[in-house]
Design a protein around this motif. Structure first.
Motif, PDB file in Angstrom:
ATOM      1  N   ASP A   1       0.860  -1.182   0.000  1.00 29.81           N
ATOM      2  CA  ASP A   1       0.000   0.000   0.000  1.00 29.81           C
ATOM      3  C   ASP A   1       0.895   1.230   0.000  1.00 29.81           C
ATOM      4  N   TYR A   2       1.730   1.343  -1.051  1.00 28.29           N
ATOM      5  CA  TYR A   2       2.640   2.471  -1.139  1.00 28.29           C
ATOM      6  C   TYR A   2       1.859   3.760  -1.349  1.00 28.29           C
ATOM      7  N   GLU A   3       2.256   4.793  -0.649  1.00 31.45           N
ATOM      8  CA  GLU A   3       1.576   6.077  -0.708  1.00 31.45           C
ATOM      9  C   GLU A   3       1.708   6.731  -2.080  1.00 31.45           C
ATOM     10  N   CYS A   4       2.849   6.499  -2.728  1.00 32.41           N
ATOM     11  CA  CYS A   4       3.080   7.106  -4.030  1.00 32.41           C
ATOM     12  C   CYS A   4       4.100   6.279  -4.792  1.00 32.41           C
ATOM     13  N   GLY A   5       4.395   6.688  -6.016  1.00 35.92           N
ATOM     14  CA  GLY A   5       5.356   5.967  -6.837  1.00 35.92           C
ATOM     15  C   GLY A   5       4.666   5.113  -7.881  1.00 35.92           C
ATOM     16  N   PHE A   6       5.475   4.536  -8.761  1.00 35.03           N
ATOM     17  CA  PHE A   6       4.945   3.770  -9.881  1.00 35.03           C
ATOM     18  C   PHE A   6       4.167   2.537  -9.445  1.00 35.03           C
ATOM     19  N   ASN A   7       4.430   2.030  -8.255  1.00 34.60           N
ATOM     20  CA  ASN A   7       3.758   0.813  -7.790  1.00 34.60           C
ATOM     21  C   ASN A   7       2.759   1.078  -6.671  1.00 34.60           C
ATOM     22  N   SER A   8       2.258   2.316  -6.606  1.00 36.57           N
ATOM     23  CA  SER A   8       1.202   2.605  -5.640  1.00 36.57           C
ATOM     24  C   SER A   8      -0.123   2.159  -6.248  1.00 36.57           C
TER      25      SER A   8
ATOM     26  N   PHE B   1      10.427  -8.999  -5.695  1.00 37.86           N
ATOM     27  CA  PHE B   1       9.929  -8.384  -6.927  1.00 37.86           C
ATOM     28  C   PHE B   1       8.617  -7.685  -6.618  1.00 37.86           C
ATOM     29  N   ILE B   2       8.286  -6.653  -7.401  1.00 37.02           N
ATOM     30  CA  ILE B   2       6.992  -6.001  -7.266  1.00 37.02           C
ATOM     31  C   ILE B   2       6.365  -5.853  -8.645  1.00 37.02           C
ATOM     32  N   GLY B   3       5.052  -6.057  -8.703  1.00 32.61           N
ATOM     33  CA  GLY B   3       4.310  -5.941  -9.945  1.00 32.61           C
ATOM     34  C   GLY B   3       2.848  -6.217  -9.679  1.00 32.61           C
ATOM     35  N   SER B   4       2.123  -6.582 -10.719  1.00 31.99           N
ATOM     36  CA  SER B   4       0.708  -6.908 -10.567  1.00 31.99           C
ATOM     37  C   SER B   4       0.341  -7.967 -11.599  1.00 31.99           C
ATOM     38  N   ASP B   5      -0.890  -8.387 -11.562  1.00 31.61           N
ATOM     39  CA  ASP B   5      -1.336  -9.389 -12.523  1.00 31.61           C
ATOM     40  C   ASP B   5      -1.344  -8.835 -13.953  1.00 31.61           C
ATOM     41  N   THR B   6      -1.374  -7.510 -14.091  1.00 30.70           N
ATOM     42  CA  THR B   6      -1.422  -6.905 -15.422  1.00 30.70           C
ATOM     43  C   THR B   6      -0.201  -6.047 -15.739  1.00 30.70           C
ATOM     44  N   TYR B   7       0.737  -5.934 -14.812  1.00 31.02           N
ATOM     45  CA  TYR B   7       1.906  -5.091 -14.988  1.00 31.02           C
ATOM     46  C   TYR B   7       3.139  -5.937 -14.679  1.00 31.02           C
TER      47      TYR B   7
ATOM     48  N   SER C   1      23.122  -3.568  -0.609  1.00 32.77           N
ATOM     49  CA  SER C   1      21.764  -3.768  -1.097  1.00 32.77           C
ATOM     50  C   SER C   1      21.458  -2.943  -2.335  1.00 32.77           C
ATOM     51  N   TYR C   2      20.406  -3.366  -2.994  1.00 29.02           N
ATOM     52  CA  TYR C   2      19.845  -2.736  -4.181  1.00 29.02           C
ATOM     53  C   TYR C   2      18.371  -2.496  -3.875  1.00 29.02           C
ATOM     54  N   GLU C   3      17.850  -1.328  -4.268  1.00 28.96           N
ATOM     55  CA  GLU C   3      16.431  -1.019  -4.088  1.00 28.96           C
ATOM     56  C   GLU C   3      15.921  -0.326  -5.340  1.00 28.96           C
ATOM     57  N   TYR C   4      14.842  -0.848  -5.910  1.00 28.03           N
ATOM     58  CA  TYR C   4      14.182  -0.163  -7.004  1.00 28.03           C
ATOM     59  C   TYR C   4      13.587   1.132  -6.450  1.00 28.03           C
ATOM     60  N   TRP C   5      13.630   2.222  -7.229  1.00 30.41           N
ATOM     61  CA  TRP C   5      13.126   3.513  -6.791  1.00 30.41           C
ATOM     62  C   TRP C   5      12.272   4.125  -7.892  1.00 30.41           C
ATOM     63  N   SER C   6      11.140   4.712  -7.504  1.00 30.76           N
ATOM     64  CA  SER C   6      10.332   5.493  -8.437  1.00 30.76           C
ATOM     65  C   SER C   6       9.863   6.753  -7.725  1.00 30.76           C
ATOM     66  N   PRO C   7       9.637   7.830  -8.488  1.00 29.72           N
ATOM     67  CA  PRO C   7       9.280   9.110  -7.878  1.00 29.72           C
ATOM     68  C   PRO C   7       7.832   9.155  -7.401  1.00 29.72           C
ATOM     69  N   CYS C   8       7.578  10.017  -6.453  1.00 34.98           N
ATOM     70  CA  CYS C   8       6.211  10.280  -5.999  1.00 34.98           C
ATOM     71  C   CYS C   8       5.571  11.321  -6.879  1.00 34.98           C
TER      72      CYS C   8
END
Length: 147
Positions: free
Chosen positions: A33-40, A58-64, A140-147
């Motif tokens: 339940d990310y507040e913002c970003g590409f995977n909110s 990994f993060i994604g969705s059934d359609t992404y 470590s490695y962390e994927y990052w996307s902007p809010c």
């Protein structure tokens, strides 16, 4: 940084759900339940969720597509992350990291000698990857996307 040059084992870091589960198994599913970003969950493709495996997430969705979200560099991590065929691991020093990633990484660490992280953006994109260091070694490695 070129997304296609960042690899997990012999493949890219982006997978369809089917390819991901065929390669790594079902994993442990965790809805986010990310507040913002590409995977909110207010973005197209929602709801997003993580598939967790041993020391990788990994993060994604059934359609992404799913993208590697977290990777922990330890001796026990059997997965190999590389960039342009240069392996990245828990022994990778800041100096070696600079040799692999080049000018931007060099300038970042020269201007911020006490920095323990660097954010590298994917080419022609708003998202990227944060690499974290401890005692001068990659942790470590962390994927990052902007809010």
């Amino acid at each position: 940084m070129e997304l296609d040059s960042l690899n997990l084992g012999s493949g890219r870091i982006v997978f369809s759900k089917e390819d991901l589960t065929n390669r790594f198994g079902t994993g442990i599913q965790n809805y986010t339940d990310y507040e913002c970003g590409f995977n909110s969950n207010d973005q197209a493709g929602a709801p997003y969720y993580q598939l967790k495996y041993d020391q990788i997430i990994f993060i994604g969705s059934d359609t992404y597509p799913f993208i590697l979200e977290n990777f922990t560099f330890t001796e026990s991590n059997k997965h190999v992350l590389s960039y342009n065929d240069s392996p990245l691991n828990q022994s990778t020093t800041v100096t070696e990291f600079i040799e692999i990633f080049g000018k931007y990484a060099k300038e970042h660490f020269q201007e911020n000698p006490k920095s323990d992280s660097i954010l590298l953006f994917f080419e022609n994109a708003d998202d990227g990857v944060r690499f974290n260091f401890s005692n001068g070694k990659l942790i470590s490695y962390e994927y990052w996307s902007p809010c």
